[in-house]
Write a protein that holds these residues in place. Structure first.
Motif, short mmCIF file in Angstrom:
data_model
loop_
_atom_site.label_atom_id
_atom_site.label_comp_id
_atom_site.label_asym_id
_atom_site.label_seq_id
_atom_site.Cartn_x
_atom_site.Cartn_y
_atom_site.Cartn_z
N UNK A 98 0.83 -1.20 0.00
CA UNK A 98 0.00 0.00 0.00
C UNK A 98 0.87 1.26 0.00
N UNK A 99 0.30 2.37 -0.47
CA UNK A 99 1.04 3.63 -0.47
C UNK A 99 1.14 4.18 0.95
N UNK A 100 0.06 3.95 1.73
CA UNK A 100 -0.01 4.53 3.06
C UNK A 100 -1.01 3.71 3.87
N UNK A 101 -0.74 3.54 5.15
CA UNK A 101 -1.73 2.93 6.04
C UNK A 101 -1.96 3.90 7.18
N UNK A 102 -3.22 4.25 7.44
CA UNK A 102 -3.51 5.00 8.67
C UNK A 102 -4.51 4.21 9.50
N UNK A 103 -4.59 4.58 10.76
CA UNK A 103 -5.36 3.79 11.72
C UNK A 103 -6.46 4.65 12.35
N UNK A 104 -7.67 4.11 12.35
CA UNK A 104 -8.79 4.77 13.04
C UNK A 104 -9.30 3.83 14.12
N UNK A 105 -9.45 4.33 15.35
CA UNK A 105 -10.00 3.51 16.43
C UNK A 105 -11.08 4.28 17.16
N UNK A 106 -12.02 3.53 17.72
CA UNK A 106 -13.08 4.18 18.48
C UNK A 106 -12.52 4.70 19.80
N UNK A 107 -11.64 3.89 20.43
CA UNK A 107 -11.10 4.30 21.72
C UNK A 107 -9.64 3.89 21.84
N UNK A 108 -8.85 4.77 22.44
CA UNK A 108 -7.44 4.47 22.73
C UNK A 108 -7.32 4.38 24.24
#
Lengths: 166, 318
Positions: free
Chosen positions: A113-123
């Motif tokens: 992949x060119x880029x991976x970003x991460x989305x989470x509901x809670x950290x």
């Protein structure tokens, strides 16, 4: 902490955070199980062109030699080429970072992949690896022995739940 | 009573020796795990890191090409190192005992032994003597069992037919000498298949086979009526030399699967065969290559099933 934030509201807020950063090239991948539930919400809210991908990291876990193979692994399904994509990885709760590492290892067996970003509901903090989320619904303090997880009710409503260790 | 030698104290699969005696949940877990591995085998990179750094020894005391190859592919796709031992040409022919061979391989840090042996029970003997972190997978022992073949047959049936509790399955041919048939019968009954039939001449039918919960048919046309799946067994040519069968032609006439006989089964029947096939002896070419045949998908599923078994036993502590 007595009350956990409303997961449904966090979903909408998270989608609002992600939306300005989307490109034509963005595709979404949810991590089983909670991350897939969350991704199933975010995906229509963001109107992405590619269908949703799903990943089960059972075959990439770093605790296999201690814990054995996870029960009931799901079949990972990425219905698009990830080569050169902007991937948005979605999980419910970010904790040690080991799940995300395993997911990235698995993803690279599908392509580059060119880029991976991460989305989470809670950290919930407690990281054991140098991993952070680009999009995070809420930062919560959770005692080390407790487990924070996303639940999906029979009506399909999402909620955060805290389970205290015995 | 002793604990099931295949399971650890948590009830997880520690060795795979026989389908007989495996709890339903364990069989279902193998099939579900195999399904996820089918996803892996469809990717461009068909490899996962689970058994990285582990050594799998293929110990084939009896010749086999297909089974050994599919075990080798499965182990490599789990990132294990694979060592193939051609025992017929090695130390056993110099008189070394089975357990001495195993002790030597253990000293070479083996983790998983895949064993095929002409003597029924040989993998059980090995499993009783290996170290706690070592695992044994039976790749066929004598006339007794061939559990990974049975599991891949079950996977194939579930893939095409979904629900075992609605199925009529016929197993046809040399049931007497078939470890494939025995393993499949145990698996089918454990998963609740209501009608399992065995079809073959009396000379190739084990006495008391009914006790396994199957119905015996001597007339193939009668036995195929209403079947959802037909599993053909390989007729081993060496049997023809004994007094068990008059000739291959005679066998084909009565028990060979032809399009004409297959028409008596359900319209959506599937035809399976563990391989290698004898075309014109137990199965007609037009059926083997026909629209009902799932013989080649069986081979593909077999790799995923063997990946599932190896990754389950490889991660189970003693």
């Amino acid at each position: 902490m007595n009350t956990l934030p409303d997961a449904e509201k966090l979903c909408v807020q998270l989608a609002d955070m992600i939306r300005p950063q989307l490109t034509q090239n963005t595709a979404m991948i949810g991590l089983y199980t909670g991350g897939v539930w969350l991704a199933e919400r975010l995906h229509p809210l963001l109107g992405l062109a590619e269908p949703l991908g799903t990943l089960d990291i059972a075959f990439y876990r770093d605790d296999y030699h201690q814990q054995g193979l996870a029960r009931d692994p799901k079949r990972s399904n990425i219905p698009f080429s990830i080569e050169g994509r902007d991937l948005l990885l979605v999980d419910d709760v970010l904790y040690t970072g080991r799940t995300v590492r395993a997911a990235m290892n698995e993803l690279f067996d599908y392509g580059r992949p060119a880029r991976i970003s991460l989305a989470v509901l809670a950290d919930r903090g407690g990281r054991q690896l140098p991993i952070c989320a680009q999009y995070c619904g809420a930062r919560l303090e959770v005692p080390a022995g407790a487990r924070l997880r996303l639940r999906r009710g029979e009506d399909g409503r999402l909620s955060l739940q805290l389970e205290h260790g015995s | 009573m002793d604990r099931n030698p295949q399971l650890n104290k948590n009830g997880e699969l520690q060795h795979l020796l026989s389908i007989e005696g495996l709890p339903r949940e364990v069989i279902e877990r193998v099939l579900a795990t195999a399904d996820s591995f089918v996803g892996v085998t469809e990717r461009e990179v068909k490899k996962v890191p689970l058994l990285r750094g582990k050594s799998v020894f293929n110990l084939f005391f009896e010749p086999s090409t297909r089974t050994r190859t599919t075990f080798e592919i499965a182990a490599k796709r789990l990132s294990a190192d694979v060592i193939n031992l051609n025992i017929a040409a090695s130390s056993q022919s110099k008189g070394e005992s089975l357990l001495d061979t195993i002790a030597n391989l253990s000293a070479m840090q083996a983790d998983i032994y895949v064993v095929r042996h002409a003597s029924s029970g040989a993998p059980f003997l090995i499993a009783r003597h290996v170290k706690p972190h070592e695992h044994v997978i039976n790749a066929g022992d004598g006339r007794h069992a061939h559990p990974t073949q049975g599991l891949l047959d079950l996977y194939t049936l579930r893939h095409y037919k979904k629900d075992f509790t609605q199925l009529t399955v016929a197993i046809v041919g040399d049931v007497l000498h078939s470890r494939v048939a025995r393993s499949l019968i145990h698996g089918l009954t454990t998963l609740g298949t209501p009608e399992v039939r065995v079809i073959g001449p009396q000379t190739l039918m084990p006495s008391g086979v009914e006790a396994l919960g199957v119905h015996v048919y001597r007339d193939m046309r009668e036995g195929l009526k209403g079947c959802d799946a037909v599993v053909m067994l390989r007729l081993q040519n060496e049997r023809m030399r004994g007094a068990l069968l008059p000739s291959a032609q005679e066998f084909f006439k009565h028990f060979g699967l032809t399009a004409d006989k297959l028409a008596l089964a359900k319209p959506d029947v599937i035809v399976m065969h563990p391989g290698p096939m004898n075309r014109g002896v137990e199965i007609d070419s037009s059926v083997a290559d026909g629209p009902h045949s799932v013989i080649l998908p069986q081979v593909t599923f077999g790799i995923a099933v063997r990946m599932a078994v190896m990754s389950m036993v490889g991660g189970a502590s003693a």
